[in-house]
Design a protein around this motif. Structure first.
Motif, mmCIF file in Angstrom:
data_model
loop_
_atom_site.group_PDB
_atom_site.id
_atom_site.type_symbol
_atom_site.label_atom_id
_atom_site.label_comp_id
_atom_site.label_asym_id
_atom_site.label_seq_id
_atom_site.Cartn_x
_atom_site.Cartn_y
_atom_site.Cartn_z
ATOM 1 N N ILE A 34 -2.246 -2.962 62.031
ATOM 2 C CA ILE A 34 -3.147 -2.356 61.065
ATOM 3 C C ILE A 34 -3.938 -1.278 61.788
ATOM 4 C CG2 ILE A 34 -5.141 -2.752 59.593
ATOM 5 C CD1 ILE A 34 -4.067 -5.464 58.974
ATOM 6 N N ALA A 35 -3.933 -0.081 61.226
ATOM 7 C CA ALA A 35 -4.579 1.032 61.911
ATOM 8 C C ALA A 35 -6.080 0.837 61.977
ATOM 9 C CB ALA A 35 -4.276 2.333 61.174
ATOM 10 N N ALA A 36 -6.695 1.446 62.947
ATOM 11 C CA ALA A 36 -8.142 1.357 63.088
ATOM 12 C C ALA A 36 -8.828 2.097 61.953
ATOM 13 C CB ALA A 36 -8.570 1.948 64.428
ATOM 14 N N SER A 37 -9.987 1.593 61.532
ATOM 15 C CA SER A 37 -10.736 2.187 60.427
ATOM 16 C C SER A 37 -11.130 3.614 60.744
ATOM 17 C CB SER A 37 -12.001 1.370 60.155
ATOM 18 O OG SER A 37 -12.783 1.988 59.178
ATOM 19 N N GLY A 38 -11.014 4.483 59.754
ATOM 20 C CA GLY A 38 -11.457 5.858 59.894
ATOM 21 C C GLY A 38 -10.386 6.769 60.438
ATOM 22 N N ALA A 39 -9.310 6.204 61.016
ATOM 23 C CA ALA A 39 -8.288 7.052 61.607
ATOM 24 C C ALA A 39 -7.011 7.083 60.783
ATOM 25 C CB ALA A 39 -7.972 6.557 63.019
ATOM 26 N N GLU A 40 -6.875 6.145 59.822
ATOM 27 C CA GLU A 40 -5.591 5.980 59.198
ATOM 28 C C GLU A 40 -5.145 7.176 58.363
ATOM 29 O OE1 GLU A 40 -8.429 3.381 56.643
ATOM 30 O OE2 GLU A 40 -8.066 3.772 58.750
ATOM 31 N N ALA A 41 -6.078 7.942 57.785
ATOM 32 C CA ALA A 41 -5.672 9.035 56.914
ATOM 33 C C ALA A 41 -5.408 10.323 57.667
ATOM 34 C CB ALA A 41 -6.753 9.279 55.859
ATOM 35 N N ALA A 42 -5.687 10.357 58.966
ATOM 36 C CA ALA A 42 -5.616 11.611 59.716
ATOM 37 C C ALA A 42 -4.233 12.223 59.668
ATOM 38 C CB ALA A 42 -6.056 11.362 61.153
ATOM 39 N N SER A 43 -3.194 11.430 59.826
ATOM 40 C CA SER A 43 -1.845 11.968 59.867
ATOM 41 C C SER A 43 -0.975 11.506 58.710
ATOM 42 C CB SER A 43 -1.174 11.589 61.199
ATOM 43 O OG SER A 43 -1.886 12.125 62.285
ATOM 44 N N ASP A 44 -1.528 10.698 57.815
ATOM 45 C CA ASP A 44 -0.775 10.346 56.620
ATOM 46 C C ASP A 44 -0.514 11.626 55.837
ATOM 47 O OD1 ASP A 44 -0.932 7.657 57.253
ATOM 48 O OD2 ASP A 44 -2.751 7.344 56.086
ATOM 49 N N SER A 296 -15.400 -0.531 46.468
ATOM 50 C CA SER A 296 -15.079 0.381 45.365
ATOM 51 C C SER A 296 -14.239 1.552 45.857
ATOM 52 C CB SER A 296 -16.358 0.918 44.723
ATOM 53 O OG SER A 296 -17.076 -0.117 44.091
ATOM 54 N N MET A 297 -13.329 1.995 45.021
ATOM 55 C CA MET A 297 -12.573 3.197 45.317
ATOM 56 C C MET A 297 -13.448 4.419 45.043
ATOM 57 S SD MET A 297 -8.796 2.278 43.771
ATOM 58 C CE MET A 297 -9.431 1.935 42.112
ATOM 59 N N ALA A 298 -13.101 5.539 45.624
ATOM 60 C CA ALA A 298 -13.853 6.772 45.394
ATOM 61 C C ALA A 298 -13.641 7.279 43.975
ATOM 62 C CB ALA A 298 -13.450 7.838 46.411
ATOM 63 N N ALA A 299 -12.476 7.006 43.410
ATOM 64 C CA ALA A 299 -12.152 7.490 42.065
ATOM 65 C C ALA A 299 -11.803 6.314 41.169
ATOM 66 C CB ALA A 299 -10.987 8.475 42.119
ATOM 67 N N VAL A 314 -2.770 -0.628 52.268
ATOM 68 C CA VAL A 314 -2.308 -0.506 50.887
ATOM 69 C C VAL A 314 -2.576 0.915 50.402
ATOM 70 C CG1 VAL A 314 -2.564 -1.321 48.513
ATOM 71 C CG2 VAL A 314 -2.763 -2.937 50.419
ATOM 72 N N LEU A 315 -1.526 1.575 49.926
ATOM 73 C CA LEU A 315 -1.648 2.920 49.361
ATOM 74 C C LEU A 315 -1.855 2.822 47.858
ATOM 75 C CD1 LEU A 315 -1.318 6.063 49.521
ATOM 76 C CD2 LEU A 315 1.137 5.668 49.117
ATOM 77 N N ILE A 316 -2.991 3.324 47.366
ATOM 78 C CA ILE A 316 -3.268 3.434 45.924
ATOM 79 C C ILE A 316 -3.090 4.902 45.564
ATOM 80 C CG2 ILE A 316 -4.903 3.004 44.063
ATOM 81 C CD1 ILE A 316 -4.280 0.468 45.503
ATOM 82 N N ALA A 317 -2.165 5.203 44.670
ATOM 83 C CA ALA A 317 -1.804 6.605 44.414
ATOM 84 C C ALA A 317 -1.932 6.963 42.941
ATOM 85 C CB ALA A 317 -0.379 6.873 44.884
ATOM 86 N N GLY A 318 -2.502 8.155 42.690
ATOM 87 C CA GLY A 318 -2.512 8.753 41.368
ATOM 88 C C GLY A 318 -3.218 7.922 40.324
ATOM 89 N N GLY A 319 -2.680 7.984 39.109
ATOM 90 C CA GLY A 319 -3.275 7.280 37.988
ATOM 91 C C GLY A 319 -3.958 8.220 37.033
ATOM 92 N N VAL A 320 -4.757 7.646 36.147
ATOM 93 C CA VAL A 320 -5.423 8.398 35.084
ATOM 94 C C VAL A 320 -6.903 8.041 35.082
ATOM 95 C CG1 VAL A 320 -5.389 8.957 32.624
ATOM 96 C CG2 VAL A 320 -3.304 8.132 33.741
ATOM 97 N N PRO A 334 -7.144 -3.820 54.992
ATOM 98 C CA PRO A 334 -7.657 -5.192 54.931
ATOM 99 C C PRO A 334 -8.357 -5.637 56.198
ATOM 100 C CG PRO A 334 -5.264 -5.179 55.071
ATOM 101 C CD PRO A 334 -5.684 -3.768 54.885
ATOM 102 N N ALA A 335 -8.101 -4.964 57.326
ATOM 103 C CA ALA A 335 -8.773 -5.345 58.562
ATOM 104 C C ALA A 335 -10.264 -5.066 58.493
ATOM 105 C CB ALA A 335 -8.163 -4.602 59.749
ATOM 106 N N THR A 336 -10.640 -4.029 57.737
ATOM 107 C CA THR A 336 -12.053 -3.662 57.611
ATOM 108 C C THR A 336 -12.577 -3.844 56.193
ATOM 109 O OG1 THR A 336 -11.431 -1.356 57.184
ATOM 110 C CG2 THR A 336 -11.856 -1.979 59.475
ATOM 111 N N ASN A 337 -11.690 -4.262 55.262
ATOM 112 C CA ASN A 337 -12.060 -4.423 53.854
ATOM 113 C C ASN A 337 -12.735 -3.161 53.326
ATOM 114 O OD1 ASN A 337 -12.293 -5.797 51.373
ATOM 115 N ND2 ASN A 337 -14.373 -6.463 51.854
ATOM 116 N N SER A 338 -12.069 -2.029 53.522
ATOM 117 C CA SER A 338 -12.650 -0.756 53.097
ATOM 118 C C SER A 338 -11.558 0.221 52.672
ATOM 119 C CB SER A 338 -13.479 -0.141 54.237
ATOM 120 O OG SER A 338 -12.647 0.155 55.345
ATOM 121 N N PHE A 339 -11.974 1.186 51.864
ATOM 122 C CA PHE A 339 -11.095 2.263 51.438
ATOM 123 C C PHE A 339 -11.419 3.531 52.205
ATOM 124 C CE2 PHE A 339 -10.534 -0.391 47.672
ATOM 125 C CZ PHE A 339 -9.205 -0.180 47.356
#
Length: 486
Positions: A34-44, A296-299, A314-320, A334-339
């Motif tokens: 599980i990637a470290a918090s705060g770094a996971e989106a850098a290269s996704d 909470s999610m940002a959106a 977990v990747l949450i993508a798109g929606g309405v 889940p390691a940090t229970n954060s989005f």
């Protein structure tokens, strides 16, 4: 709620057994999976990857035994579809698949143990009661018989897949599709009906069959009918084929996502309460059959997709949200229970499918986008590479080193053979250190017992080292203690 499509889900047959599974998230975090918090989106990242021959929303998708993805049926804005498309990961393109005998929207598909893919149920003006089997080896479809109108039974080794968000009658709201529960022997498969539009079993609607949401040993609920949204949930016991209440969510919701996490909990995200779109999440804990508020999610988003990634996120993508289709994504750790914010898709889309392929990437094709346009394009999510973080090893069921070694006699240093937390055998070395040249006799037995015998060795110093080499995800282990014989 919508279950994750990416992998087969092994049902939790007994709540009490989840205590073992709950340790898995610790192991994932500890080994760096599980990637470290705060770094996971850098290269996704997201890239565009080909397009299907036709637009489709409410399709179903399944990863085949050949590594391709079958996308079947759906709705193109004017008609339900019988066509299929097959995604080829090697070329990043879609090829034409066979045509189903019946058009269907909001069906379910699942890979079977024999390599075939089952496509079952759906809607094309009325409920579709038939199923078909796709053979990826020759790109053909064959009939698989009718779907019985009873609850299915969960058998060991069955495959489950999240149904795609579908399209239902206007008077009943959006349909979330079916959930298949399959026997290991595909000749004996059965399907459990599941419909987000209806309430619990006691509620009947418009004379229709009183369908209810059923997920086979996972919490179920998130029901919607007319102007009513339900927070209740039930759990299916695969052992005795019964249902029982399992608490209620804090917020009623439908068109949410639900993802089984490595620790046995279920992340429920977003959805609608009938009057507005939600950004809140909840975590179902099967250990005590309770729902607890999550981050909470940002959106706010409904009709999004959720996919468990190979690194445990977990990747949450798109929606309405309020009629606007979203291109944004969020990633739950889940390691940090954060989005944290995920990368942006190349197109806004909702009511699509999401399938994790063998490379760990996630294919997200079709759906509805900006201006309510039906889409044929597809996005490909590539997760950031994760560098494993080595963690210290610990001893498992090993005796402690003695407090001192006597001048005369035998002292047990290691009572029995034991292991480290990485599963390796512990090695013991005993060496003389210092200027005193007196000796000690070390005895090693086949059962792992190590002992030291000294004879009037006053002033002798012995260094005892217990060690294990580094292994995948674990640092080398070493415990050193110096004894002076007095």
């Amino acid at each position: 709620m919508i279950l994750s499509t990416d992998t087969a889900i092994s049902p939790l047959r007994k709540i009490a057994r989840v205590g073992v599974a709950s340790a898995s998230i610790v192991a994932l975090a500890a080994t760096g999976l599980i990637a470290a918090s705060g770094a996971e989106a850098a290269s996704d990242s997201f890239t565009s990857t080909g397009a299907m021959a036709t637009t489709r929303q409410g399709a179903t998708a399944a990863l085949t035994s050949h590594g391709t993805v079958l996308v079947a049926g759906g709705y193109n804005g004017s008609a339900n579809l019988a066509t299929t498309s097959v995604y080829q990961p090697d070329s990043g393109t879609f090829t034409t698949g066979p045509t189903m005998s019946t058009a269907r929207n909001g069906a379910v598909s699942a890979s079977l143990n024999n390599g075939l893919v089952l496509i079952a149920g759906g809607y094309n003006g009325s409920e579709v009661g038939t199923a078909q089997l796709y053979d990826p080896s020759n790109n053909t479809l064959s009939a698989a018989g009718a779907i019985g109108d009873g609850r299915g039974r969960c058998g060991g080794g069955q495959t489950q897949r999240r149904p795609s968000a579908g399209h239902g009658r206007a008077r009943r709201g959006q349909r979330a599709g079916l959930l298949a529960v399959l026997q290991p022997d595909w000749w004996a498969w059965r399907v459990i009906y599941s419909d987000q539009c209806d309430g619990p079993r006691s509620h009947e609607h418009d004379g229709d069959n009183p369908w209810r949401t059923e997920t086979c040993s996972l919490p179920v609920g998130s029901n919607f009918s007319g102007s009513s949204t339900f927070a209740s949930a039930e759990i299916f016991n695969a052992t005795n084929n019964t249902y029982a209440p399992t608490g209620s969510m804090a917020a009623p919701r439908f068109a949410a996502t639900a993802t089984l996490l490595p620790n046995g909990k279920v992340l429920i995200a977003g959805g609608s309460n009938g009057s507005g779109t939600l950004n809140g999440t909840e975590l179902y804990d099967p250990y005590d059959a309770s729902f607890r508020s999550g981050p909470s999610m940002a959106a706010a988003r409904k009709y999004a997709t959720s996919t468990l990634l190979s690194d445990g996120r977990v990747l949450i993508a798109g929606g309405v949200d309020s009629g606007a289709y979203l291109s944004s994504t969020e990633i739950y750790n889940p390691a940090t229970n954060s989005f944290s914010a995920g990368p942006t898709m190349t197109a806004a889309r909702g009511q699509m499918t999401a399938t994790r392929i063998a490379s760990g990437q996630v294919l997200i094709p079709g759906g509805i986008g900006t201006g309510s346009a039906y889409l044929s394009s597809a996005d490909l999510f590539t997760p950031a590479p994760v560098t494993p973080v080595a963690v210290p090893q610990s001893l498992v069921n090993c005796s402690a080193l003695p407090r001192k070694i006597k001048r005369t006699g035998t002292t047990v240093v290691l009572k029995r053979r034991c292991l480290t937390s990485s599963g390796q055998s512990l090695s013991v070395s005993i060496k003389r250190v210092g200027k005193v040249k007196k000796t000690a006799k070390v005895t090693r037995k086949a059962d792992g017992k190590v002992s030291v015998r000294t004879r009037n060795s006053r002033g002798l110093k012995l260094r005892v080292t217990r060690s294990a080499p580094a292994s995948a995800g674990f640092q080398a282990y070493a415990q050193v203690k110096v004894y002076k014989i007095k």
